[in-house]
Design an enzyme around this catalytic site. Structure first.
Site, mmCIF file in Angstrom:
data_model
loop_
_atom_site.group_PDB
_atom_site.id
_atom_site.type_symbol
_atom_site.label_atom_id
_atom_site.label_comp_id
_atom_site.label_asym_id
_atom_site.label_seq_id
_atom_site.Cartn_x
_atom_site.Cartn_y
_atom_site.Cartn_z
ATOM 1 N N HIS A 159 -11.380 -5.873 8.689
ATOM 2 C CA HIS A 159 -12.079 -5.618 7.425
ATOM 3 C C HIS A 159 -13.368 -4.829 7.637
ATOM 4 O O HIS A 159 -14.220 -4.789 6.746
ATOM 5 C CB HIS A 159 -12.421 -6.938 6.713
ATOM 6 C CG HIS A 159 -11.228 -7.732 6.299
ATOM 7 N ND1 HIS A 159 -10.531 -8.536 7.176
ATOM 8 C CD2 HIS A 159 -10.595 -7.847 5.095
ATOM 9 C CE1 HIS A 159 -9.524 -9.111 6.535
ATOM 10 N NE2 HIS A 159 -9.536 -8.716 5.276
ATOM 11 N N GLU A 175 0.807 -1.221 0.000
ATOM 12 C CA GLU A 175 0.000 0.000 0.000
ATOM 13 C C GLU A 175 0.841 1.272 0.000
ATOM 14 O O GLU A 175 0.524 2.250 -0.690
ATOM 15 C CB GLU A 175 -0.950 0.004 1.205
ATOM 16 C CG GLU A 175 -2.111 -0.950 1.115
ATOM 17 C CD GLU A 175 -1.785 -2.401 1.435
ATOM 18 O OE1 GLU A 175 -2.623 -3.277 1.216
ATOM 19 O OE2 GLU A 175 -0.645 -2.641 1.907
ATOM 20 N N PHE A 227 -9.343 -2.755 1.377
ATOM 21 C CA PHE A 227 -10.218 -2.454 2.517
ATOM 22 C C PHE A 227 -9.657 -1.205 3.185
ATOM 23 O O PHE A 227 -8.431 -1.039 3.255
ATOM 24 C CB PHE A 227 -10.248 -3.611 3.524
ATOM 25 C CG PHE A 227 -10.938 -4.853 3.017
ATOM 26 C CD1 PHE A 227 -12.297 -5.045 3.229
ATOM 27 C CD2 PHE A 227 -10.234 -5.813 2.316
ATOM 28 C CE1 PHE A 227 -12.940 -6.179 2.748
ATOM 29 C CE2 PHE A 227 -10.864 -6.955 1.836
ATOM 30 C CZ PHE A 227 -12.218 -7.141 2.047
ATOM 31 N N ALA A 228 -10.531 -0.350 3.664
ATOM 32 C CA ALA A 228 -10.078 0.888 4.310
ATOM 33 C C ALA A 228 -9.112 0.592 5.446
ATOM 34 O O ALA A 228 -8.207 1.384 5.723
ATOM 35 C CB ALA A 228 -11.277 1.687 4.823
ATOM 36 N N ASP A 229 -9.298 -0.546 6.093
ATOM 37 C CA ASP A 229 -8.420 -0.941 7.197
ATOM 38 C C ASP A 229 -6.953 -0.974 6.764
ATOM 39 O O ASP A 229 -6.045 -0.693 7.556
ATOM 40 C CB ASP A 229 -8.807 -2.336 7.708
ATOM 41 C CG ASP A 229 -10.301 -2.509 7.885
ATOM 42 O OD1 ASP A 229 -10.752 -2.665 9.023
ATOM 43 O OD2 ASP A 229 -11.020 -2.491 6.870
ATOM 44 N N PHE A 230 -6.706 -1.339 5.493
ATOM 45 C CA PHE A 230 -5.337 -1.522 5.021
ATOM 46 C C PHE A 230 -4.626 -0.194 4.778
ATOM 47 O O PHE A 230 -3.432 -0.166 4.479
ATOM 48 C CB PHE A 230 -5.324 -2.356 3.744
ATOM 49 C CG PHE A 230 -5.885 -3.749 3.900
ATOM 50 C CD1 PHE A 230 -6.130 -4.286 5.159
ATOM 51 C CD2 PHE A 230 -6.189 -4.528 2.793
ATOM 52 C CE1 PHE A 230 -6.660 -5.571 5.303
ATOM 53 C CE2 PHE A 230 -6.702 -5.804 2.930
ATOM 54 C CZ PHE A 230 -6.945 -6.328 4.194
#
Length: 658
Positions: free
Chosen positions: A464, A397, A420-423
């Site tokens: 996630h 990322e 995923f926004a988490d990443f």
């Protein structure tokens, strides 16, 4: 030191000499000014001038270079007016950052130089993006990026090299190995014998160059870049060198053994090259004196100009107005028929139409090409736009965020799908320190949209399901959009892509396929920073966004006696404070609903702003409703307990009854 093996024209030999002499003389002057308190900090490149000068001289003037602290020779070889450099170091307005950043933390499109940030590693990924833009535009150009041996321990180094190798990008990765990362020696940084050895792990060509031999640097780099323009590929260069002064002047060199300093002093690139040129009769003592006198006169003249410039007078309005690049937004209104589509379809349609509108737009992300992304947003895009513009990325990322910035610097637009926004935590540094700050620091836009599939209610667990918008609303320079409806999502995404500022575009996974709406078929835009008033009532104001909008609507439908203004924010940065204040003034009560856990979220800031600006209109305390102060759990019953939805109705009625 061997100079005879490298065939360089006589005129070029003299040009290289003068190009090395100038940064050395500037540095000597700056060290005096530092002791006099006239500049605040200095990172000395004495002993390393041959690398900066040799690389910059080998590249064309229209090829980008991304230098570091000790690469003054890059700036002088590119012939930047010295008074602007001096003004930069003195924090004057004619410096490249207008006093907003120091030393070499700046760039300039006029001279194709891209400034560093102190985190070092992200600029390697930026070079990838610049080179990718050249490749997509079929321009035969090379990008050179500098780093030190210490930064090769950073993840960004490995990510950037891997991406460049996989995509065959013409990037020259220049590592100045001076033996110490600040004070930490290389034997405490890595175990391989040479940094160049790391290239093999990425299938990358690599070379070791004597960084104190200007002819070797220039000759080998010039040869390489000529070939790289024709046969695009990344190359890792390790320049063996040494810095004769501290990491920065305050650090000193006490940690360096004296015998090592003595050994490298004998390898001084300027002293040895001067001796060589004298022996070749290309220099005389008289010509040396003449060159020095000319450079000294230039330094003195430009230093006077910078020093005579008035000190910056702080202007609050100017500072606030230059965090974001101004845009002349012109709303494109839909004129065609509508179709009843889902949120996921609206986002896909908006993205597809933007790809058609902007032929310089590139989509990047994990599995976004043939697979169509894990949520199938880009399904079929490869057939329409090709793999050059719809690019699968390695799982990295940080490097891809940085590469998106590089695309923007080189005249393109980028949409990155964060799977995923988490990443986003793995790409956090370039988002908040590079994309967010570049325009404020040196006027460079970040024409980047990062799509952020987010949110709970789908039993996906702690990694996630986060709705982590508050990580980014805190950072000036970022825009944050969070639509709740297909119509808004399509129009706001189009605007986000048109906007030259970095935008985090949140898409709630739980709404992707559960929500339908009539959406115009053709391209249209909606303004950022304008909330939508979904319901009107005089009892209370409900402010929310994302899935919270639908929770609130469901609650109001189940309680038809409640008369509420329901405000869907749609955009969190910029924030429609006027709509919030106007509603609170009418109703006298405010409840704010967010899916994120409560502490430190957007609701807290809205609450504080209303207290400060509308206190006299309030008929009760402001109520915030958020999810529990835990990570979001996987089990569906635990998740339901976690989410703010389960507590909203009771809190709403309690505030109405106050």
């Amino acid at each position: 030191m061997n100079y005879t093996d490298f065939k360089v024209a006589q005129d070029d030999k003299l040009t290289l000499y003068k190009a090395m002499l100038k940064p050395r003389m500037i540095e000597e002057k700056m060290l005096i000014l530092l002791r006099q308190g006239k500049i605040s900090k200095w990172f000395s490149g004495i002993g390393q001038e041959a690398i900066s000068v040799g690389v910059a001289s080998a590249l064309s003037r229209d090829e980008y270079i991304l230098p570091m602290h000790r690469n003054l020779g890059v700036f002088t070889t590119r012939k930047i007016p010295l008074y602007r450099l001096f003004a930069q170091w003195q924090g004057k307005a004619s410096g490249f950052t207008q006093g907003r950043d120091r030393s070499f933390h700046f760039g300039t499109q006029d001279f194709k130089i891209v400034g560093m940030i102190s985190h070092l590693g992200p600029q390697l990924g930026v070079a990838d993006g610049i080179a990718l833009a050249h490749k997509l535009k079929k321009e035969k150009k090379v990008t050179a990026v500098f780093t030190g041996e210490g930064a090769t321990s950073e993840g960004d180094f490995h990510e950037a090299l891997n991406v460049a190798s996989v995509w065959d990008l013409p990037v020259l990765f220049c590592v100045e190995n001076n033996g110490y990362g600040l004070s930490t020696p290389t034997n405490e940084q890595f175990r391989c014998e040479n940094i160049a050895d790391k290239g093999a792990g990425y299938g990358m060509e690599s070379h070791i160059i004597d960084g104190n031999n200007i002819l070797e640097v220039y000759f080998k780099v010039a040869h390489l870049v000529r070939d790289m323009r024709i046969n695009p590929r990344p190359v890792l260069l390790e320049f063996k060198t040494f810095r004769m002064r501290g990491h920065e002047e305050a650090s000193g060199t006490k940690y360096v053994p004296q015998e090592l300093l003595d050994t490298w002093a004998k390898k001084d690139p300027l002293a040895n090259y001067t001796k060589y040129l004298l022996g070749e009769k290309l220099l005389t003592e008289e010509s040396i004196a003449r060159y020095k006198a000319n450079i000294q006169a230039e330094i003195d003249e430009h230093l006077r100009k910078a020093s005579d410039e008035d000190a910056i007078v702080p202007n609050e309005s100017k500072e606030l107005n230059e965090v974001y690049q101004k845009i002349d937004f012109k709303e494109v209104k839909p004129i065609s028929a509508v179709a009843n589509i889902r949120l996921v379809d609206a986002i896909s349609e908006g993205l597809r139409q933007s790809m058609k509108k902007f032929d310089n737009l590139v989509i990047m992300g994990q599995d976004v090409a043939e697979y169509g992304g894990v949520f199938k947003i880009t399904d079929g895009f490869v057939n329409d736009f090709g793999k050059e513009r719809v690019r699968n990325t390695p799982i990295c990322e940080s490097a891809i965020v940085a590469a998106a910035m590089g695309l923007s610097i080189n005249g393109m637009k980028a949409v990155m799908e964060m799977q995923f926004a988490d990443f986003a935590s793995s790409g956090f540094n370039p988002i908040v320190n590079y994309l967010a700050k570049s325009y404020y620091r040196w006027g460079e836009k970040a024409d980047v949209v990062i799509r952020m599939p987010c949110g709970g209610g789908v039993a996906a667990g702690p990694f996630h399901s986060q709705t982590n918008e508050a990580w980014f609303t805190k950072t000036p320079g970022l825009k944050v959009v969070y639509p709740a409806y297909p119509y808004d999502a399509k129009g706001l995404l189009a605007t986000a892509i048109e906007d030259p500022n970095p935008v985090l575009f949140f898409e709630h996974k739980g709404l992707y396929r559960s929500l339908y709406q009539e959406v115009p078929v053709d391209y249209y835009t909606l303004p950022l920073g304008k909330a939508s008033l979904l319901k009107q009532g005089d009892q209370i104001t409900i402010v929310t966004y994302g899935a919270g909008v639908h929770w609130a609507l469901e609650t109001l439908e189940n309680n038809p006696d409640i008369r509420a203004d329901l405000l869907d924010l749609r955009s969190l940065q910029p924030l429609d404070t006027k709509a919030i204040y106007d509603s609170v003034v009418r109703t006298g009560k405010l409840i704010i609903l967010q899916e994120d856990s409560l502490f430190g979220g957007i609701a807290s800031d809205i609450s504080a702003m209303v207290m400060e600006n509308c206190f006299e209109y309030l008929d009760g305390p402001i109520k915030r409703v958020g999810s529990l102060e835990t990570p979001i759990p996987f089990n569906s019953k635990l998740e339901q307990q976690y989410l703010a939805k389960s507590r909203f109705e009771s809190d709403l009625r309690e505030l109405i009854a106050y």
